[in-house]
Design a protein around this motif. Structure first.
Motif, short mmCIF file in Angstrom:
data_model
loop_
_atom_site.label_atom_id
_atom_site.label_comp_id
_atom_site.label_asym_id
_atom_site.label_seq_id
_atom_site.Cartn_x
_atom_site.Cartn_y
_atom_site.Cartn_z
N ASP A 170 0.84 -1.17 0.01
CA ASP A 170 -0.24 -0.01 0.06
C ASP A 170 0.78 1.31 -0.06
O ASP A 170 0.62 2.21 -0.70
N ILE A 174 1.55 4.32 -3.21
CA ILE A 174 1.44 5.99 -3.16
C ILE A 174 2.69 6.78 -2.96
O ILE A 174 2.66 7.86 -2.77
N LYS A 283 -4.04 7.72 -3.28
CA LYS A 283 -4.64 6.25 -3.42
C LYS A 283 -5.66 6.19 -4.44
O LYS A 283 -6.72 6.92 -4.26
N GLU A 313 -5.40 7.19 4.51
CA GLU A 313 -6.78 6.82 4.06
C GLU A 313 -7.64 7.82 4.79
O GLU A 313 -8.40 8.07 4.07
#
Length: 618
Positions: A170, A174, A283, A313
């Motif tokens: 993850d 990004i 993202k 997030e």
């Protein structure tokens, strides 16, 4: 780039106060928020007095701007920003970030350096690490901030179910591109007697050692982190720009006074940054503008100030809420303003429907352009409902104004008849025929008057019904007519009224049918824009996944070539995970059906109400 956002000189974006607290600067934030262009964000990080600011000034196309400093003290405090029109990419803004020098002896808390480092990673699309000398163990050890990156940055708000591999992937998706600039390089670019490139030199410096001892683990950790957390790596080595005695005046020297080798690498570095640095993405692969970057910066700094670890997030979710709320308001306002400007009430049903279709389409297009990450299409559904409600309210207003205007017009046109009635003009033999002729003239003038709207026929029907007692009175008072004549005349009068009522109902039904036709056109437009939106999001997501996969495949290949078969095998699971990841973009066909349902429910409720009103009149 807008003149208002063009910056002649840098300004502080994130202040590092004397007490070591990071504070966002509202004036810089406002300026950044006004940048509508896509941003390419380049940050330069390194220890103080290593020449970071000089490189940034060159990227800005200037010799001066960011403070270079000429003493052993760190001049840049916090993070400074310089927004410039991108020299190579149209409709893009180059945002340069100069970070406070790491390792400042005047600081008492190294955690402060960690936050500066992590903010540079979070905000930039290209991360430049600037050092002096060589890429050796000492230089890599000073990059220990990278080893702590997963402790300084959370990718997901709830990572309880995620393992390290998921977190690493993850973060890789990004992360910015990584560029290492080595200043005052005095060695030859040779490895084992072979001439190599600067990139080869970097990769050699980041080679892993075999073994499981503590010393080997300490050697490998920062190198492994650079390999794991950055999708691409690039290196530039610079000789000393000029004689030591002139180093503190380098910004004032012409290129002819600098070492030609230094000048050549500067040009190469700038061209690489201009051409290869990509727009800042969040993202999901969504490119952002200055306003979105400002929201991110403020959110991250406020989170750090509160003692928490910034979460990507959460930041994106907050940004999406702000941006989607603004997109919803802007799109709805556009629709309402255009309808108010272009629709002259009262108007006929066809014209109102035409304007509605045109400006609804523009509102949807505007929303799709400015919105992103609209989970479950919450804001999109709100836009549909709000525009639909406004249109139906406009339909009601149009009918009410049409009815009022038509009624007043009929009252005005029939003023002379009322006067004649009061004066007894029709109370004579043949008076009914005179009355009928005058009333027909009123109807003729009424029909020939333009701009009455879509309730003209209903207003006329009500007018004729209201005048029935008046007509009957004149008819019965006409001594020239026999009883049979009067019965026939009364029957013709009732037939005319019934015919007008039927015409009024036909007009009302046509209006409802037009609403249904309108709904179909709007639904088709919604499907078209939804499909384009979802395909764009799918492409962004696939690009993000492809870049991460490519990075892992290259890393795996290099590990195999260097004899790290076990490490390469451990990476296989991540590679397979990336290959199998499905496009998480919402299915546009599902949303299209939802859209149709929303439109149908609103129209059904409206048309049912109108149909009941029509039936009640029968």
């Amino acid at each position: 780039m807008n003149a208002d956002t063009y910056m002649q000189s840098p300004m502080c974006l994130i202040e590092n106060t004397q007490h070591g607290k990071l504070v966002i600067k509202e004036d810089a934030l406002l300026l950044l928020s006004n940048i509508k262009e896509t941003v390419v964000v380049v940050s330069v990080v390194g220890f103080y007095r290593t020449g970071k600011s000089y490189l940034l000034n060159r990227l800005a196309g200037k010799t001066q701007g960011f403070s270079l400093g000429s003493t052993v003290q760190s001049h840049t405090k916090g993070i400074w920003m310089w927004c410039r029109p991108h020299p190579k990419k149209y409709n893009h803004c180059l945002v340069l970030l100069d970070t406070e020098g790491l390792g400042d002896v005047e600081k008492s808390d190294e955690k402060n350096d960690c936050w500066i480092f992590s903010l540079a990673v979070l905000l930039s699309s290209t991360f430049v690490y600037n050092s002096v000398g060589t890429i050796d163990q000492y230089a890599v050890d000073k990059l220990h901030f990278i080893s702590n990156l997963t402790e300084l940055i959370k990718v997901k708000s709830n990572e309880g179910d995620d393992d390290g591999d998921d977190e690493e992937l993850d973060l890789l998706k990004i992360s910015p591109a990584f560029v290492w600039t080595v200043r005052d390089f005095t060695l030859e670019l040779k490895i084992n007697g072979q001439v190599v490139t600067a990139d080869d030199y970097l990769n050699h410096g980041l080679q892993l050692k075999k073994g499981v001892s503590k010393k080997v683990m300490e050697h490998n950790q920062p190198r492994q982190c650079i390999r794991n957390y950055f999708r691409s790596r690039k290196c530039f080595v610079f000789v000393q720009p000029t004689a030591s005695s002139n180093l503190n005046q380098v910004e004032n020297l012409a290129e002819s006074q600098l070492d030609p080798k230094f000048v050549d690498v500067c040009h190469e570095f700038c061209e690489y940054i201009y051409l290869e640095s990509q727009p800042k993405r969040i993202k999901g692969g969504h490119k952002i503008n200055g306003r979105k970057l400002a929201i991110l910066a403020k959110g991250y700094v406020e989170t750090i100030a509160s003692g928490m670890v910034p979460c990507i997030e959460d930041a994106v979710t907050s940004m999406a809420k702000i941006e989607n709320t603004a997109a919803l308001a802007e799109s709805l306002a556009h629709y309402q303003q255009q309808m108010a400007l272009r629709v002259k009430i009262p108007t006929d049903t066809e014209e109102l429907a035409k304007m509605n279709t045109l400006y609804w389409k523009e509102a949807i297009e505007l929303f799709m352009k400015n919105s992103f990450n609209d989970q479950d299409q919450v804001y999109y559904k709100q836009l549909l409902a709000n525009v639909q409600r406004h249109y139906l309210e406009l339909c009601d207003k149009n009918e009410a104004v049409s009815m009022e205007m038509s009624t007043k017009l009929l009252e005005t046109l029939s003023t002379e008849i009322g006067k004649k009635l009061r004066e007894g003009f029709y109370t004579r033999p043949g008076g009914y025929e005179l009355y009928k002729e005058d009333r027909q003239e009123v109807i003729r003038q009424f029909r020939s008057t333009p701009g009455k709207g879509n309730k003209a026929e209903e207003a006329l029907s009500k007018f004729m019904q209201q005048k029935t007692p008046e007509a009957d009175s004149v008819l019965q008072a006409d001594k020239m007519l026999t009883d049979t004549d009067k019965k026939l005349a009364a029957a013709r009068q009732r037939a005319a009224e019934a015919g007008q009522e039927a015409k009024a109902q036909e007009e009302a039904m046509k209006s409802l049918e037009k609403l249904r036709e309108d709904e179909k056109i709007i639904y088709e437009e919604n499907v078209k824009y939804l499909k384009l939106k979802m395909e764009g999001e799918r492409e962004d997501l696939q690009r993000e996944q492809a870049l991460a996969l490519d990075s892992k495949l290259k890393e795996q290949k290099e590990l195999l070539e260097k004899g790290f078969a076990n490490n390469a095998q451990m990476m296989e699971e991540q590679i397979e995970s990336l290959k199998k990841q499905q496009d998480s973009a919402t299915n546009w066909e599902k949303i299209a059906k939802m859209t149709q349902g929303l439109l149908e429910s609103a129209i059904d409720a409206y048309t049912s109400h109108k149909t009941m009103s029509l039936l009640a009149r029968k």
